[in-house]
Design an enzyme around this catalytic site. Sequence first.
Site, mmCIF file in Angstrom:
data_model
loop_
_atom_site.group_PDB
_atom_site.id
_atom_site.type_symbol
_atom_site.label_atom_id
_atom_site.label_comp_id
_atom_site.label_asym_id
_atom_site.label_seq_id
_atom_site.Cartn_x
_atom_site.Cartn_y
_atom_site.Cartn_z
ATOM 1 N N THR A 16 -0.852 4.381 0.184
ATOM 2 C CA THR A 16 -1.794 5.455 0.516
ATOM 3 C C THR A 16 -1.188 6.484 1.470
ATOM 4 O O THR A 16 -1.315 7.689 1.263
ATOM 5 C CB THR A 16 -3.091 4.848 1.105
ATOM 6 O OG1 THR A 16 -3.692 4.065 0.094
ATOM 7 C CG2 THR A 16 -4.076 5.923 1.544
ATOM 8 N N GLU A 22 -1.788 4.058 -5.872
ATOM 9 C CA GLU A 22 -1.607 4.016 -4.417
ATOM 10 C C GLU A 22 -1.199 2.613 -3.952
ATOM 11 O O GLU A 22 -1.506 2.183 -2.851
ATOM 12 C CB GLU A 22 -2.887 4.476 -3.693
ATOM 13 C CG GLU A 22 -3.062 5.975 -3.744
ATOM 14 C CD GLU A 22 -4.297 6.474 -3.002
ATOM 15 O OE1 GLU A 22 -4.704 5.860 -2.005
ATOM 16 O OE2 GLU A 22 -4.854 7.496 -3.458
ATOM 17 N N GLY A 23 -0.592 1.891 -4.883
ATOM 18 C CA GLY A 23 -0.108 0.562 -4.519
ATOM 19 C C GLY A 23 1.273 0.354 -5.102
ATOM 20 O O GLY A 23 1.664 1.011 -6.066
ATOM 21 N N SER A 40 -4.321 -1.170 -6.245
ATOM 22 C CA SER A 40 -4.349 0.186 -6.805
ATOM 23 C C SER A 40 -2.995 0.533 -7.410
ATOM 24 O O SER A 40 -2.699 1.704 -7.632
ATOM 25 C CB SER A 40 -4.662 1.216 -5.722
ATOM 26 O OG SER A 40 -5.880 0.934 -5.118
ATOM 27 N N GLY A 67 -0.155 -4.218 -5.136
ATOM 28 C CA GLY A 67 -1.392 -3.642 -4.621
ATOM 29 C C GLY A 67 -2.440 -3.558 -5.725
ATOM 30 O O GLY A 67 -2.099 -3.439 -6.906
ATOM 31 N N CYS A 101 0.832 -1.208 0.000
ATOM 32 C CA CYS A 101 0.000 0.000 0.000
ATOM 33 C C CYS A 101 0.863 1.253 0.000
ATOM 34 O O CYS A 101 1.875 1.315 0.688
ATOM 35 C CB CYS A 101 -0.867 -0.062 1.249
ATOM 36 S SG CYS A 101 -1.699 1.455 1.577
ATOM 37 N N GLY A 117 -2.775 -10.376 3.203
ATOM 38 C CA GLY A 117 -2.336 -10.293 1.814
ATOM 39 C C GLY A 117 -0.927 -10.846 1.693
ATOM 40 O O GLY A 117 -0.708 -12.004 1.341
ATOM 41 N N GLY A 118 0.051 -9.996 2.049
ATOM 42 C CA GLY A 118 1.461 -10.355 1.861
ATOM 43 C C GLY A 118 1.869 -11.672 2.490
ATOM 44 O O GLY A 118 2.658 -12.423 1.914
HETATM 45 P P1 5GP Z 1 -1.079 -6.952 3.772
HETATM 46 O O1 5GP Z 1 -1.622 -8.179 4.421
HETATM 47 O O2 5GP Z 1 -0.296 -7.251 2.537
HETATM 48 O O3 5GP Z 1 -0.295 -6.078 4.721
HETATM 49 O O4 5GP Z 1 -2.343 -6.063 3.375
HETATM 50 C C1 5GP Z 1 -3.358 -6.530 2.518
HETATM 51 C C2 5GP Z 1 -4.366 -5.436 2.334
HETATM 52 O O5 5GP Z 1 -3.786 -4.291 1.693
HETATM 53 C C3 5GP Z 1 -5.519 -5.772 1.386
HETATM 54 O O6 5GP Z 1 -6.469 -6.622 1.952
HETATM 55 C C4 5GP Z 1 -6.060 -4.387 1.063
HETATM 56 O O7 5GP Z 1 -6.925 -3.887 2.048
HETATM 57 C C5 5GP Z 1 -4.806 -3.526 1.055
HETATM 58 N N1 5GP Z 1 -4.381 -3.226 -0.318
HETATM 59 C C6 5GP Z 1 -4.250 -4.063 -1.367
HETATM 60 N N2 5GP Z 1 -3.822 -3.424 -2.469
HETATM 61 C C7 5GP Z 1 -3.689 -2.133 -2.120
HETATM 62 C C8 5GP Z 1 -3.289 -0.959 -2.835
HETATM 63 O O8 5GP Z 1 -2.928 -0.974 -4.004
HETATM 64 N N3 5GP Z 1 -3.319 0.204 -2.133
HETATM 65 C C9 5GP Z 1 -3.705 0.258 -0.822
HETATM 66 N N4 5GP Z 1 -3.741 1.447 -0.227
HETATM 67 N N5 5GP Z 1 -4.061 -0.841 -0.104
HETATM 68 C C10 5GP Z 1 -4.048 -2.008 -0.760
#
Ligand code: 5GP
Length: 338
Positions: free
Chosen positions: A183, A288-289, A269, A267, A181, A237-238
């Site tokens: 953002t 934003e990704g 986005s 991401g 992300c 996610g990750g």
């Molecule tokens: P992780 O487990 O990788 O830390 O977070 C996963 C979450 O990141 C997803 O479920 C979603 O809410 C958020 N996310 C996924 N793609 C994007 C992106 O492109 N931009 C942003 N701001 N959040 C994302």
Amino acid sequence: MRIETERKLDFNDVLIRPKRSRLKSRGDVELSRTFKTPHAGVDITGVPIIAANMDTVGTLKMGAALAEHDMFTALHKHYPLDEMQKANISGAFSFVTFGIDDINKIDNVLNTLQSNSINKICLDVANGYTENFVDFIRDVRKHHPGKIIMAGNVATPDMTEALILAGADIVKVGIGPGSACMTRAMTGIGYPQLSAIIECADAAHGLSGLICADGGCRMPGDVAKAFAAGADFVMLGGMLAGHTECMSADELKEIKDSDDGLVEYYGMSSKVAMDKYAGGVAPHRASEGRVVKVEYKGDVKDTVQEILGGLRSACTYVGASKLKELSKRATFVVKSAA
Ligand code: 5GP
């Protein structure tokens, strides 16, 4: 302008204090939970971890693999309907994802997938604070009174309440903590995730609603902290990216043949995703990704074992015989600044 000076916390800022316990073994810890839903009126039972609705994670193969462990998958929204229909989707453990879509399209998808007994919908937007989104949830609820609706993302109690009152059973909490992300960097907007979970869980539970902590978990200990903070569900996610279940057979072969063995996790986005699904980044937007390279990790079952093992152990350390008791038994200690 106003400044809030109370300190807000991320996963990294705290640890869970160990407590005396009568538990003999982590094997005794029950991770499965049953939740009542405030609107749909049906129960959800399972180990409350959900694979994120990203096209590198929330795949049909991931859904099949996680269902074996009674864990959930929010299938990403870019699957052609006939592909979903042909797949043997587990209705008990799958969410079907939509953005702000035409309600007729949603009706059509859910009708088509009726034979899979899909009763869970994920309504996912980057910014859950718009009136448009709240109206949309209300509309989906009216059309589908008996479906479980998870909606987000937001990060504050006021908006958690607003989404539940509009018809969401589960509110997805997290603005900016995701590993792919951008953002916070691109907009300056966000909220430290542990505090967001604590505050939004309190708001949701007051209305008999549920929350799903979404984003920011980098290791099993973070998943334990999210549940300890009051999350009913945790979305990953990750941590679930880079597994066999995330890719096609051709992609898997390509990665195995490559020199570095790295897999792209991006991401939804990000420019990569927007090029793939939206014909590029629209002129009024910024990506934003980000794209993250993760190591190929093999089959997801080994990672699942690590996550669930860590969670069971965390429960044992605080004397919680069930995941349900973890937040009641947990005391966080704030780490001193390094
Ligand atoms: P992780 O487990 O990788 O830390 O977070 C996963 C979450 O990141 C997803 O479920 C979603 O809410 C958020 N996310 C996924 N793609 C994007 C992106 O492109 N931009 C942003 N701001 N959040 C994302």
